[in-house]
Each structure stands twice: as C-alpha cells, then as structure tokens.
Write a protein that holds these residues in place. Structure first.
Motif, PDB file in Angstrom:
ATOM      1  N   ARG A   1      -3.269  10.579   2.607  1.00 55.66           N
ATOM      2  CA  ARG A   1      -3.911  11.749   2.009  1.00 55.66           C
ATOM      3  C   ARG A   1      -5.395  11.510   1.741  1.00 55.66           C
ATOM      4  NH1 ARG A   1      -0.631  12.011  -1.756  1.00 55.66           N
ATOM      5  NH2 ARG A   1      -1.792  10.877  -3.344  1.00 55.66           N
ATOM      6  N   GLU A   2      -5.738  10.326   1.281  1.00 50.91           N
ATOM      7  CA  GLU A   2      -7.100  10.082   0.814  1.00 50.91           C
ATOM      8  C   GLU A   2      -8.046   9.625   1.924  1.00 50.91           C
ATOM      9  OE1 GLU A   2      -6.630   7.315  -2.365  1.00 50.91           O
ATOM     10  OE2 GLU A   2      -5.340   8.670  -3.524  1.00 50.91           O
ATOM     11  N   LYS A   3      -7.565   8.772   2.827  1.00 47.64           N
ATOM     12  CA  LYS A   3      -8.465   8.202   3.833  1.00 47.64           C
ATOM     13  C   LYS A   3      -7.914   8.269   5.251  1.00 47.64           C
ATOM     14  CE  LYS A   3     -10.058   4.531   0.667  1.00 47.64           C
ATOM     15  NZ  LYS A   3     -10.193   3.055   0.522  1.00 47.64           N
TER      16      LYS A   3
ATOM     17  N   ARG B   1       0.839  -1.192   0.000  1.00 47.50           N
ATOM     18  CA  ARG B   1       0.000   0.000   0.000  1.00 47.50           C
ATOM     19  C   ARG B   1       0.880   1.250   0.000  1.00 47.50           C
ATOM     20  NH1 ARG B   1      -4.993  -1.669  -1.040  1.00 47.50           N
ATOM     21  NH2 ARG B   1      -5.987  -0.039   0.218  1.00 47.50           N
TER      22      ARG B   1
ATOM     23  N   ASP C   1       1.707   7.403   1.354  1.00 47.62           N
ATOM     24  CA  ASP C   1       1.317   8.800   1.145  1.00 47.62           C
ATOM     25  C   ASP C   1      -0.111   8.914   0.634  1.00 47.62           C
ATOM     26  OD1 ASP C   1       3.871   9.275   1.901  1.00 47.62           O
ATOM     27  OD2 ASP C   1       4.569  10.080  -0.009  1.00 47.62           O
ATOM     28  N   ALA C   2      -0.458   8.086  -0.348  1.00 53.26           N
ATOM     29  CA  ALA C   2      -1.805   8.148  -0.916  1.00 53.26           C
ATOM     30  C   ALA C   2      -2.847   7.748   0.117  1.00 53.26           C
ATOM     31  CB  ALA C   2      -1.899   7.245  -2.143  1.00 53.26           C
ATOM     32  N   ALA C   3      -2.553   6.708   0.900  1.00 54.76           N
ATOM     33  CA  ALA C   3      -3.500   6.276   1.926  1.00 54.76           C
ATOM     34  C   ALA C   3      -3.705   7.364   2.969  1.00 54.76           C
ATOM     35  CB  ALA C   3      -2.998   4.994   2.589  1.00 54.76           C
TER      36      ALA C   3
ATOM     37  N   ASP D   1      -7.726   3.197   5.568  1.00 51.81           N
ATOM     38  CA  ASP D   1      -7.257   2.429   4.417  1.00 51.81           C
ATOM     39  C   ASP D   1      -7.039   0.972   4.803  1.00 51.81           C
ATOM     40  OD1 ASP D   1      -5.943   2.686   1.535  1.00 51.81           O
ATOM     41  OD2 ASP D   1      -4.623   1.422   2.746  1.00 51.81           O
TER      42      ASP D   1
ATOM     43  N   ASP E   1     -10.412  -0.796   5.315  1.00 51.20           N
ATOM     44  CA  ASP E   1     -11.038  -1.100   4.026  1.00 51.20           C
ATOM     45  C   ASP E   1     -10.390  -2.331   3.389  1.00 51.20           C
ATOM     46  OD1 ASP E   1     -12.680   1.060   4.371  1.00 51.20           O
ATOM     47  OD2 ASP E   1     -11.634   2.362   2.938  1.00 51.20           O
TER      48      ASP E   1
END
Length: 296
Positions: free
Chosen positions: A115-117, A108, A111-113, A122, A125
């Motif tokens: 930032r997004e959730k 995973r 950074d994206a996890a 994350d 989920d």
C-alpha cells in the motif's frame, strides 16, 4: 563457480521454495554454505494476514493444478482442523532459535508495504539499510528498484473462472497420479498459462479470485488470533490487528463459482475445460512416462 568468479558485495536469493525450506522446515544447509564463506546473513520474510495468505496459497496451488479441493475444504484442512492450524500458519515458529542463530531476521507486513511503497521499493529500502549497517560498498551508491528487477512472478493471481477450470483438471490428474509425482512431472506454469489464454480468447477479463465470505473469514482469524498476537507483539511490539486490520464484512464476498457462479459462467467453465483438459492431461502423461525411476 560463477559466484566465485564475480566480485559482489551483495547476493540476493529470492525464492518461495527456499522460504519454505528455511522458515518452515529449518533446513539451513544453504544458509550455512554462505555463512562459512564469510557472508553476513539476513533473512527477509513478507507476511500476510492469515486469510489473505490462504487465499493466495489456494490460488497458486490450484492454478498450477496441484489442488483440487474446494476452497472451503482447503481452508478447513489448513486452518480449522481438529489438530489446530497447520505449521505453515504458525508464525511463532519463525522465531525458532535455529532461525535466530542463522542470521538476522526481518519480518515485513506485506499489505502495508504494498500500500505504501510497493513490495519492490520496500525491499530495496530495506536492502539499502542493511548495506549501510553492514558497511558494504553498495552503501555509498544506494540501489534502486531497477537494480534488482525481478523476472516474471510465478505466483501471479488469477480469477474465479481460471480457478474452476484448473480445479477440475487437477481433480482428474490427482486421480491418476500421486501428488508428489504430479509435481515432478507437470509444468504447472505452462498449464496455468494455457488456461489463462483460453479465458482471454473468450473475451473475458476476470476479477481477482477471492474465496472468503464473512463467516469463514472470521473463523480463520479467530482460530489464529492468539498465535498471531504473540508473534506481532514479539516482532513489532504492536497488536496483530494494528498491523493487519480486519476487512469490513461488505468486502468479504466470495466470487468462487461454487459460491457465486452463474449458469452462464459454469457453462463457460464446462466449454473451456472440455477444450483445454485433454491437451494438458496428455502432456502430463508424456512427462510422467519420461521420468527416471529415481524421480518417481
């Protein structure tokens, strides 16, 4: 025994120590222990861009007083040495056949996890997806973040003043004790808390530590570009830069006191070090004296 006595559909083991043992050293006895008892194994690893990982690892090791080198020296040794990056940075090693055989791998992007959730959401989920795919009873009643609330993190970030004071204390300790013995004897978290309390009592609110300037940041990314690209294509079928876009240069400003400290901040570091170091050094000495020969 406790696990055997309690009914459960899902067992989560979360630990950076386990992560290192499994993903870096391929020691899979723990995995095999649970596989032999009928568990379906899923291995989850959150990944950061290489400079972000190095910055976080340096913070953690230094605040726990197990690292005394400057940030530049630490990065040079870990990522830019003549023998190439250290194994901890070679992500293609996480695709080793031994790991593939151990269980299903989930990588995973941190950074994206975040930032997004958020990391916790994350992970929950992902966990619900795994439960649905495995057909566990939990799939009928999806978990929420509250169901997997975590205790206080041990790898919390800290600021440049705490790094400087901790680095000085670590230097004195590492002169007296081998690093392995220091890890055995010291309670790094309590020492980190002691330094943090001293900074709060001085009325200072620190920014998060960041050790990279543009030149060092780009050297690290360049040194690991080929390795990271192979991994990203194999796992996500996308480029590494698409998953981890580089930071713009204007955000690459080191706040390490070695690079950017003012005379006032260095003087404050001197006072905090003089106040805190004797107590921590005495605690470590007592713990070293209490170690059994087998622990040394």
């Amino acid at each position: 025994m406790e696990l055997a006595a309690r009914r459960h559909d899902v067992l989560i083991l979360s630990s950076e120590a386990i992560s290192g043992i499994v993903f870096y050293h391929y020691r899979l006895k723990l995995v095999e222990h649970f596989r032999q008892r009928g568990y379906a194994i899923h291995l989850v690893l959150y990944l950061r861009d290489s400079p972000e990982f190095l910055n976080a690892a340096y913070q953690q090791n230094t605040r726990m007083m197990r690292e005394a080198r400057s940030f530049h020296d630490y990065v040079a040794f870990t990522a830019l040495g003549s023998g190439g990056p250290r194994p901890v940075l070679r992500l293609t090693g996480r695709l080793d056949d031994r790991l593939r055989a151990a269980g299903r791998l989930h990588f995973r992007p941190y950074d994206a996890a975040l930032r997004e959730k958020g990391i916790e959401q994350d992970f929950v989920d992902l966990l619900n997806t795994v439960c649905r795919d495995e057909g566990t009873a939990t799939a009928d009643a999806p978990l929420s973040v509250r169901d997997v609330a975590t205790p206080r993190r041990l790898n919390e970030g800290c600021g440049p003043l705490q790094i400087e004071v901790s680095r000085r204390i670590a230097a004195a300790l590492l002169e007296r004790y081998p690093r392995r013995l220091l890890v055995q004897a010291s309670h790094g978290q309590s020492h980190a808390d002691q330094v943090a309390r001293g900074i709060r009592r001085a009325g200072i609110r620190e920014p998060s530590y960041w050790g990279f300037g543009p030149e060092l940041y780009h050297r690290v990314r360049e040194a690991l570009a080929e390795e990271n690209e192979r991994f990203a294509q194999a796992v996500w079928e996308r480029s590494w830069d698409a998953i981890f876009p580089p930071r713009p240069d204007e955000r690459l400003v080191s706040n390490d006191l070695v690079d950017a400290g003012t005379d006032e901040m260095r003087a404050l570091a001197d006072r905090l070090h003089a106040r805190i170091a004797p107590s921590i050094e005495a605690k470590v000495a007592r713990r070293v004296a209490r170690l059994k020969p087998s622990e040394r």
